[in-house]
Enzyme design. Sequence first.
Site, PDB file in Angstrom:
ATOM      1  N   THR A  86      -7.433   2.279  -2.302  1.00 51.20           N
ATOM      2  CA  THR A  86      -7.225   1.580  -3.575  1.00 51.20           C
ATOM      3  C   THR A  86      -8.203   0.420  -3.649  1.00 51.20           C
ATOM      4  O   THR A  86      -8.144  -0.497  -2.827  1.00 51.20           O
ATOM      5  CB  THR A  86      -5.769   1.060  -3.640  1.00 51.20           C
ATOM      6  OG1 THR A  86      -4.887   2.177  -3.507  1.00 51.20           O
ATOM      7  CG2 THR A  86      -5.505   0.344  -4.949  1.00 51.20           C
ATOM      8  N   PHE A 144      -2.010   8.635  -5.054  1.00 49.02           N
ATOM      9  CA  PHE A 144      -0.742   8.193  -5.646  1.00 49.02           C
ATOM     10  C   PHE A 144       0.466   8.553  -4.781  1.00 49.02           C
ATOM     11  O   PHE A 144       1.586   8.482  -5.256  1.00 49.02           O
ATOM     12  CB  PHE A 144      -0.579   8.803  -7.044  1.00 49.02           C
ATOM     13  CG  PHE A 144      -1.638   8.342  -8.015  1.00 49.02           C
ATOM     14  CD1 PHE A 144      -1.516   7.119  -8.665  1.00 49.02           C
ATOM     15  CD2 PHE A 144      -2.771   9.105  -8.251  1.00 49.02           C
ATOM     16  CE1 PHE A 144      -2.497   6.684  -9.540  1.00 49.02           C
ATOM     17  CE2 PHE A 144      -3.753   8.673  -9.127  1.00 49.02           C
ATOM     18  CZ  PHE A 144      -3.622   7.453  -9.777  1.00 49.02           C
ATOM     19  N   LYS A 181      -5.328   3.462 -10.854  1.00 48.52           N
ATOM     20  CA  LYS A 181      -4.483   3.254  -9.670  1.00 48.52           C
ATOM     21  C   LYS A 181      -3.748   1.905  -9.754  1.00 48.52           C
ATOM     22  O   LYS A 181      -2.548   1.808  -9.510  1.00 48.52           O
ATOM     23  CB  LYS A 181      -5.346   3.332  -8.407  1.00 48.52           C
ATOM     24  CG  LYS A 181      -4.622   3.009  -7.127  1.00 48.52           C
ATOM     25  CD  LYS A 181      -3.506   3.982  -6.814  1.00 48.52           C
ATOM     26  CE  LYS A 181      -2.609   3.443  -5.720  1.00 48.52           C
ATOM     27  NZ  LYS A 181      -1.469   4.282  -5.439  1.00 48.52           N
ATOM     28  N   PHE A 231      12.997   3.941 -11.099  1.00 45.35           N
ATOM     29  CA  PHE A 231      12.392   2.635 -10.824  1.00 45.35           C
ATOM     30  C   PHE A 231      13.024   1.479 -11.577  1.00 45.35           C
ATOM     31  O   PHE A 231      12.358   0.493 -11.891  1.00 45.35           O
ATOM     32  CB  PHE A 231      10.872   2.679 -11.103  1.00 45.35           C
ATOM     33  CG  PHE A 231      10.109   2.815  -9.822  1.00 45.35           C
ATOM     34  CD1 PHE A 231       9.967   4.042  -9.227  1.00 45.35           C
ATOM     35  CD2 PHE A 231       9.585   1.693  -9.185  1.00 45.35           C
ATOM     36  CE1 PHE A 231       9.310   4.170  -8.021  1.00 45.35           C
ATOM     37  CE2 PHE A 231       8.929   1.811  -7.975  1.00 45.35           C
ATOM     38  CZ  PHE A 231       8.798   3.056  -7.401  1.00 45.35           C
ATOM     39  N   CYS A 279       1.462  -1.490  -0.710  1.00 41.34           N
ATOM     40  CA  CYS A 279       0.738  -1.287  -1.969  1.00 41.34           C
ATOM     41  C   CYS A 279       1.094  -2.272  -3.077  1.00 41.34           C
ATOM     42  O   CYS A 279       0.234  -3.021  -3.528  1.00 41.34           O
ATOM     43  CB  CYS A 279       0.948   0.143  -2.454  1.00 41.34           C
ATOM     44  SG  CYS A 279       0.190   1.325  -1.334  1.00 41.34           S
TER      45      CYS A 279
HETATM   46  N1  LIG Z   1       0.194   3.657   2.245  1.00 44.43           N
HETATM   47  C1  LIG Z   1       0.385   4.102   1.014  1.00 44.43           C
HETATM   48  O1  LIG Z   1       1.501   4.448   0.613  1.00 44.43           O
HETATM   49  C2  LIG Z   1      -0.782   4.221   0.070  1.00 44.43           C
HETATM   50  C3  LIG Z   1      -0.634   4.992  -1.103  1.00 44.43           C
HETATM   51  C4  LIG Z   1      -1.724   5.098  -1.962  1.00 44.43           C
HETATM   52  C5  LIG Z   1      -2.905   4.431  -1.682  1.00 44.43           C
HETATM   53  N2  LIG Z   1      -3.007   3.670  -0.552  1.00 44.43           N
HETATM   54  C6  LIG Z   1      -4.282   3.009  -0.267  1.00 44.43           C
HETATM   55  O2  LIG Z   1      -4.989   3.800   0.684  1.00 44.43           O
HETATM   56  C7  LIG Z   1      -5.745   2.963   1.576  1.00 44.43           C
HETATM   57  C8  LIG Z   1      -5.329   3.231   3.017  1.00 44.43           C
HETATM   58  O3  LIG Z   1      -3.964   2.853   3.153  1.00 44.43           O
HETATM   59  P1  LIG Z   1      -3.113   3.225   4.454  1.00 44.43           P
HETATM   60  O4  LIG Z   1      -1.722   2.763   4.195  1.00 44.43           O
HETATM   61  O5  LIG Z   1      -3.363   4.633   4.813  1.00 44.43           O
HETATM   62  O6  LIG Z   1      -3.837   2.267   5.536  1.00 44.43           O
HETATM   63  P2  LIG Z   1      -3.582   2.213   7.108  1.00 44.43           P
HETATM   64  O7  LIG Z   1      -3.739   0.793   7.470  1.00 44.43           O
HETATM   65  O8  LIG Z   1      -2.323   2.936   7.454  1.00 44.43           O
HETATM   66  O9  LIG Z   1      -4.792   3.062   7.719  1.00 44.43           O
HETATM   67  C9  LIG Z   1      -6.121   2.666   7.639  1.00 44.43           C
HETATM   68  C10 LIG Z   1      -6.870   3.278   8.827  1.00 44.43           C
HETATM   69  O10 LIG Z   1      -8.278   3.039   8.651  1.00 44.43           O
HETATM   70  C11 LIG Z   1      -8.845   2.834   9.934  1.00 44.43           C
HETATM   71  N3  LIG Z   1     -10.164   2.219   9.787  1.00 44.43           N
HETATM   72  C12 LIG Z   1     -10.520   0.958   9.483  1.00 44.43           C
HETATM   73  N4  LIG Z   1     -11.853   0.819   9.462  1.00 44.43           N
HETATM   74  C13 LIG Z   1     -12.381   2.015   9.752  1.00 44.43           C
HETATM   75  C14 LIG Z   1     -13.703   2.521   9.881  1.00 44.43           C
HETATM   76  N5  LIG Z   1     -14.774   1.742   9.699  1.00 44.43           N
HETATM   77  N6  LIG Z   1     -13.873   3.820  10.198  1.00 44.43           N
HETATM   78  C15 LIG Z   1     -12.808   4.627  10.398  1.00 44.43           C
HETATM   79  N7  LIG Z   1     -11.532   4.215  10.292  1.00 44.43           N
HETATM   80  C16 LIG Z   1     -11.317   2.914   9.972  1.00 44.43           C
HETATM   81  C17 LIG Z   1      -7.800   1.967  10.635  1.00 44.43           C
HETATM   82  O11 LIG Z   1      -7.975   1.962  12.034  1.00 44.43           O
HETATM   83  C18 LIG Z   1      -6.508   2.667  10.183  1.00 44.43           C
HETATM   84  O12 LIG Z   1      -6.148   3.695  11.091  1.00 44.43           O
HETATM   85  C19 LIG Z   1      -5.502   1.538   1.094  1.00 44.43           C
HETATM   86  O13 LIG Z   1      -6.505   1.164   0.207  1.00 44.43           O
HETATM   87  C20 LIG Z   1      -4.171   1.637   0.358  1.00 44.43           C
HETATM   88  O14 LIG Z   1      -4.019   0.650  -0.623  1.00 44.43           O
HETATM   89  C21 LIG Z   1      -1.977   3.568   0.335  1.00 44.43           C
END
Ligand SMILES: NC(=O)c1ccc[n+]([C@@H]2O[C@H](COP(=O)([O-])OP(=O)(O)OC[C@H]3O[C@@H](n4cnc5c(N)ncnc54)[C@H](O)[C@@H]3O)[C@@H](O)[C@H]2O)c1
Length: 447
Positions: A121, A155, A210, A255, A266
């Site tokens: 995001t 999403f 988003k 919601f 998020c």
């Molecule tokens: N968690 C959710 O429910 C959700 C839903 C939709 C969107 N998002 C978005 O998706 C993105 C990821 O969220 P998440 O919850 O999966 O994050 P997270 O923190 O669970 O995972 C991120 C991963 O990226 C890795 N990372 C960091 N730098 C890196 C690099 N240079 N190379 C390779 N790996 C690297 C970290 O070690 C970690 O394992 C965010 O922008 C978040 O806002 C999250």
Amino acid sequence: MKVTVFGIGYVGLVQAAVLASVGHHVMCIDIDDKKVADLKKGLIPIYEPGLTPIVEETYQNGLLDFTTDAKAGIDHGEIQFIAVGTPPDEDGSADLQYVLKVANTIATHMTEHKIVIDKSTVPVGTADKVKAEMTSVLASRNSDLLFDVVSNPEFLKEGAAVADCMKPDRIVIGTDSENVKKAMHELYAPFNRNNDRMIFMDIRSAELTKYAANCMLATKISFMNEMSNLAELLGADIEAVRHGIGSDSRIGYQFIYPGCGYGGSCFPKDVQALIKTSHGIDYQPALLEAVETVNHAQKQKLFTHIKNYFGNDLAGKTIAVWGLSFKPKTDDMREASSRVLMESLWQAGAKVQAYDPEAMEECQRIYGNRDDLILVGTKEAALRNADALAICTEWSQFRAPDFDFVSQSLSNPVIVDGRNLYDPQMLNEKGFTYFAIGRGDSLKKTS
Ligand SMILES: NC(=O)c1ccc[n+]([C@@H]2O[C@H](COP(=O)([O-])OP(=O)(O)OC[C@H]3O[C@@H](n4cnc5c(N)ncnc54)[C@H](O)[C@@H]3O)[C@@H](O)[C@H]2O)c1
């Protein structure tokens, strides 16, 4: 298709496993050595219903693999997903350092055309920054390699992430390239059979979609929480009001649950980031600011009830906490309401005796060993000799407890319920003092 996914978190791992499950060849890259090593041993780093069997099966049949070797990972995929974190910076804006680092790494190692898909995001304009970063690295290599940058926001909902990726409501793609559109159709075809879920638009609109989605959902929650505060003061019952308005199909039931505030990785950060983006373009986002203000106040509610009941000095008191994760069916405690409650209780001198079906390890990881945090193995054990029970997460196993047992176990039969799980009248009849959210009824009978 051959796909590379940067970042094996909640989004990257689920998306990678689901893509592999339909036959794509997926290579995941992470900088966290332990995560990669654990996954190769079959240890899944997060709790997400239905994820483990897909990861196990696709890893065993060779469609899913994990590496820390960026060059090998980049060579693997014609498509490169960026699914790394975008946590809030100190000022609340989205910290893009991880996204731009991945862009830099791809440009450093790529030897052929790549489609770079931003799934993290990210604020409007980030695709331009990714392009600029890659262009600059390729220029320094004297390379004329071409690439496309696509916005494809995710999403999924934690707790239902696998199902959401298997059957997405929509697949938003921001691109202006016909070739990319074709590739995206091919990539997502297995998830697009029943009806066309793909929505193509320009990149900036995809990036904003988003934030608009998450801010709309956060707004619904803060709206209901504001109504619940009014209900309390006016002697009304927010649960009756919720039914009354949810039955209107223009509003709907989804919601509009009042509660002790939204958390997770998020909503808080995305509302904050859009506020920051707005300030950056001299726009005052009055509604978003109010959504955030209401949420901050709401997260204090449980502690306020406890303090009002027991007094400011809580030294010597033990509060049982049911639910640590920010919502059920996940172990994620990022920005969870339980954290605000526990930290306030500790500051006031109280001890916390807590249970969560999935987030105990995460809680231990965050807070370490401390005398005022006792993590126990069952919801019943959390009650033992506690002075009150506070409920932060609506896990299904908390919905119909043995109230006689609860009453006998607690030193005082006091329940502070941040999720409105119980019938106030029934609890009052059983002799409990029951504080819920926006239920004038429960307050009237206990005051
Ligand atoms: N968690 C959710 O429910 C959700 C839903 C939709 C969107 N998002 C978005 O998706 C993105 C990821 O969220 P998440 O919850 O999966 O994050 P997270 O923190 O669970 O995972 C991120 C991963 O990226 C890795 N990372 C960091 N730098 C890196 C690099 N240079 N190379 C390779 N790996 C690297 C970290 O070690 C970690 O394992 C965010 O922008 C978040 O806002 C999250």
